[in-house]
Design a protein around this motif. Structure first.
Motif, PDB file in Angstrom:
ATOM      1  N   LEU A   1       0.835  -1.193   0.000  1.00  0.00           N
ATOM      2  CA  LEU A   1       0.000   0.000   0.000  1.00  0.00           C
ATOM      3  C   LEU A   1       0.874   1.249   0.000  1.00  0.00           C
ATOM      4  CD1 LEU A   1      -2.856   1.278   0.243  1.00  0.00           C
ATOM      5  CD2 LEU A   1      -2.583   1.136   2.733  1.00  0.00           C
ATOM      6  N   GLY A   2       0.693   2.094  -1.017  1.00  0.00           N
ATOM      7  CA  GLY A   2       1.423   3.349  -1.110  1.00  0.00           C
ATOM      8  C   GLY A   2       0.472   4.520  -1.254  1.00  0.00           C
ATOM      9  N   ASP A   3       1.022   5.719  -1.395  1.00  0.00           N
ATOM     10  CA  ASP A   3       0.179   6.899  -1.513  1.00  0.00           C
ATOM     11  C   ASP A   3      -0.614   6.903  -2.814  1.00  0.00           C
ATOM     12  OD1 ASP A   3       0.990   7.832   0.924  1.00  0.00           O
ATOM     13  OD2 ASP A   3       2.549   9.149   0.120  1.00  0.00           O
ATOM     14  N   GLU A   4      -0.005   6.449  -3.909  1.00  0.00           N
ATOM     15  CA  GLU A   4      -0.647   6.507  -5.217  1.00  0.00           C
ATOM     16  C   GLU A   4      -0.900   5.136  -5.838  1.00  0.00           C
ATOM     17  OE1 GLU A   4       1.631   9.003  -7.753  1.00  0.00           O
ATOM     18  OE2 GLU A   4       1.448  10.783  -6.482  1.00  0.00           O
ATOM     19  N   ARG A   5      -0.351   4.089  -5.274  1.00  0.00           N
ATOM     20  CA  ARG A   5      -0.507   2.739  -5.822  1.00  0.00           C
ATOM     21  C   ARG A   5      -0.744   1.730  -4.702  1.00  0.00           C
ATOM     22  NH1 ARG A   5       2.584   5.128  -9.700  1.00  0.00           N
ATOM     23  NH2 ARG A   5       2.350   4.371 -11.869  1.00  0.00           N
ATOM     24  N   LEU A   6      -1.404   0.681  -5.073  1.00  0.00           N
ATOM     25  CA  LEU A   6      -1.563  -0.450  -4.153  1.00  0.00           C
ATOM     26  C   LEU A   6      -1.489  -1.743  -4.954  1.00  0.00           C
ATOM     27  CD1 LEU A   6      -4.698  -1.622  -4.513  1.00  0.00           C
ATOM     28  CD2 LEU A   6      -5.237   0.366  -3.128  1.00  0.00           C
ATOM     29  N   THR A   7      -1.053  -2.806  -4.289  1.00  0.00           N
ATOM     30  CA  THR A   7      -0.862  -4.100  -4.943  1.00  0.00           C
ATOM     31  C   THR A   7      -1.625  -5.172  -4.194  1.00  0.00           C
ATOM     32  OG1 THR A   7       1.351  -3.428  -5.673  1.00  0.00           O
ATOM     33  CG2 THR A   7       0.842  -5.780  -5.727  1.00  0.00           C
ATOM     34  N   VAL A   8      -2.343  -5.988  -4.948  1.00  0.00           N
ATOM     35  CA  VAL A   8      -3.104  -7.079  -4.355  1.00  0.00           C
ATOM     36  C   VAL A   8      -2.770  -8.381  -5.079  1.00  0.00           C
ATOM     37  CG1 VAL A   8      -5.036  -5.623  -3.612  1.00  0.00           C
ATOM     38  CG2 VAL A   8      -5.079  -6.668  -5.870  1.00  0.00           C
ATOM     39  N   ARG A   9      -2.865  -9.476  -4.354  1.00  0.00           N
ATOM     40  CA  ARG A   9      -2.703 -10.803  -4.955  1.00  0.00           C
ATOM     41  C   ARG A   9      -4.083 -11.421  -5.067  1.00  0.00           C
ATOM     42  NH1 ARG A   9       0.878 -12.749  -1.765  1.00  0.00           N
ATOM     43  NH2 ARG A   9       2.684 -12.325  -3.085  1.00  0.00           N
ATOM     44  N   VAL A  10      -4.529 -11.663  -6.311  1.00  0.00           N
ATOM     45  CA  VAL A  10      -5.892 -12.113  -6.559  1.00  0.00           C
ATOM     46  C   VAL A  10      -5.890 -13.468  -7.266  1.00  0.00           C
ATOM     47  CG1 VAL A  10      -6.836  -9.780  -6.623  1.00  0.00           C
ATOM     48  CG2 VAL A  10      -5.976 -10.815  -8.728  1.00  0.00           C
TER      49      VAL A  10
END
Length: 288
Positions: free
Chosen positions: A251-260
Motif C-alpha cells: 500500500l502506497g500513496d498513489e498505488r496499491l498491490t493485491v494478490r488475486v
C-alpha cells in the motif's frame, strides 16, 4: 437454413449423484440462468448433466418458473431478516412458515432432523397424520433439558449473527455507490490496472493506480486499509460485483498491490476497478 446459427452462453450444472431430474435440480439451473442474464443475453434455458449416466437434460427457464422462484426467495429472505422478535422484555425466535405436510418428500430431506428439532422447540405442533409421526420420530429421544439447551444456544447464535450483519459492509456493495463507500475509508474507487504478473500457484499480483489524480485526491495510505486485508475486486460499469478476491500486499500513496485469483490483464486498459475491504467477522450462524 442460410442463416447464422443462434449462439448463446448457457449455464451447465454437473450432478455426481443419481439421476432424478427433480424440481430442486431444475430450479437450481433456472436460478443460474438469471445469473447468466446479468452478463450475457438471456439464455432462456440451462443444461443439467448427470455424470453417472451421461444424461444431459435441457431445462427451460420460463417467466413463470423464474417468478415463482424469486417469490420463494423473497419469502425466505424476509423470514431470515426478521428471525428474532421481541416479546415484552425477551428476545425470541420468530415464527417460521408452517411445516410442509409432505411425509413422503420430507422423509428423504437432508434437513429433516433440523426441521423437526426447531418445530418441537419453538412451534406448536399442528401437523397431522404421517407428518406428525415423522417429526416425532426424529426427536423422540430428546428430553426437556436437551430442548432448553438448544433453545438457548440457537438464540445466542442468532443474536451473534444479527450483530455481525450490523457490522458488515457487504450490503453496501450493491446498495451504495463506490464514491460514497470510499468516504468510509473501506473502499478505493476509480482505479486503473498498472501491471499484472502471474504467480507460480495460479494467482496474480496486480498493481493499481488512481486513473485520475486531482490536487484534492487523498493518498491511499489515509484510508482504513492495511497490508493483509482481504479485498474484493469489482467492475461496477459492467455490473461485476466482487468478481474476484485477494489480499492487499502493498500500500502506497498513489498505488496499491493485491494478490488475486483472477487474471485482470484480460480486461481492456480503460477498465475502472473498485476495491473494497471485506470485514473479517465470522458468525457461528454461517461458519462451517
Amino acid at each position: 437454413k442460410g442463416q447464422d446459427p443462434l449462439q448463446r452462453v448457457l449455464p451447465l450444472e454437473l450432478k455426481t449423484g443419481r439421476e432424478t431430474n427433480s424440481i430442486e435440480h431444475r430450479s437450481q439451473v433456472i436460478l443460474y440462468t438469471l445469473l447468466t442474464r446479468e452478463q450475457h443475453p438471456d439464455p432462456e434455458l440451462g443444461l443439467l448433466l448427470y455424470l453417472k449416466t451421461g444424461s444431459m437434460k435441457a431445462v427451460p427457464a420460463g417467466h413463470v418458473d423464474r417468478r415463482e422462484l424469486l417469490l420463494l426467495r423473497n419469502r425466505l429472505a424476509s423470514q431470515l431478516k426478521h428471525s428474532l422478535t421481541k416479546e415484552g422484555e425477551k428476545t425470541v425466535p420468530s415464527q417460521l412458515p408452517p411445516v410442509i405436510n409432505d411425509p413422503r418428500g420430507c422423509k428423504y430431506c437432508s434437513q429433516l432432523g433440523n426441521c423437526a428439532l426447531y418445530n418441537r422447540t419453538f412451534e406448536t405442533p399442528d401437523s397431522e397424520g404421517g407428518m406428525s409421526d415423522l417429526l416425532s420420530q426424529q426427536t423422540a429421544h430428546l428430553e426437556t433439558s436437551h430442548l432448553q439447551y438448544f433453545s438457548h444456544w440457537y438464540l445466542l447464535v442468532m443474536l451473534e449473527h444479527r450483530e455481525t450483519q450490523h457490522k458488515s459492509h457487504l450490503s453496501h456493495l450493491w446498495c451504495t455507490p463506490a464514491q460514497d463507500r470510499e468516504k468510509s475509508g473501506d473502499c478505493v474507487h476509480g482505479l486503473q490496472l498498472d501491471r499484472c504478473a502471474a504467480g507460480v500457484d495460479g494467482d496474480f499480483t496486480c498493481t493499481f493506480k488512481k486513473k485520475h489524480l486531482t490536487p484534492s485526491s487523498q493518498p491511499m495510505t489515509s484510508l482504513r486499509l492495511c497490508v493483509d486485508d482481504y479485498i474484493l475486486v469489482s467492475v461496477e460499469a459492467l455490473n461485476m460485483v466482487a468478481m474476484c478476491t485477494g489480499f492487499l500486499i502493498e500500500l502506497g500513496d498513489e498505488r496499491l498491490t493485491v494478490r488475486v485469483d483472477r487474471d485482470l490483464s484480460k480486461f481492456p486498459s480503460y477498465t475502472v476497478f473498485t476495491l473494497d475491504k471485506k470485514d473479517g467477522y465470522v458468525s457461528t450462524a454461517t461458519s462451517p
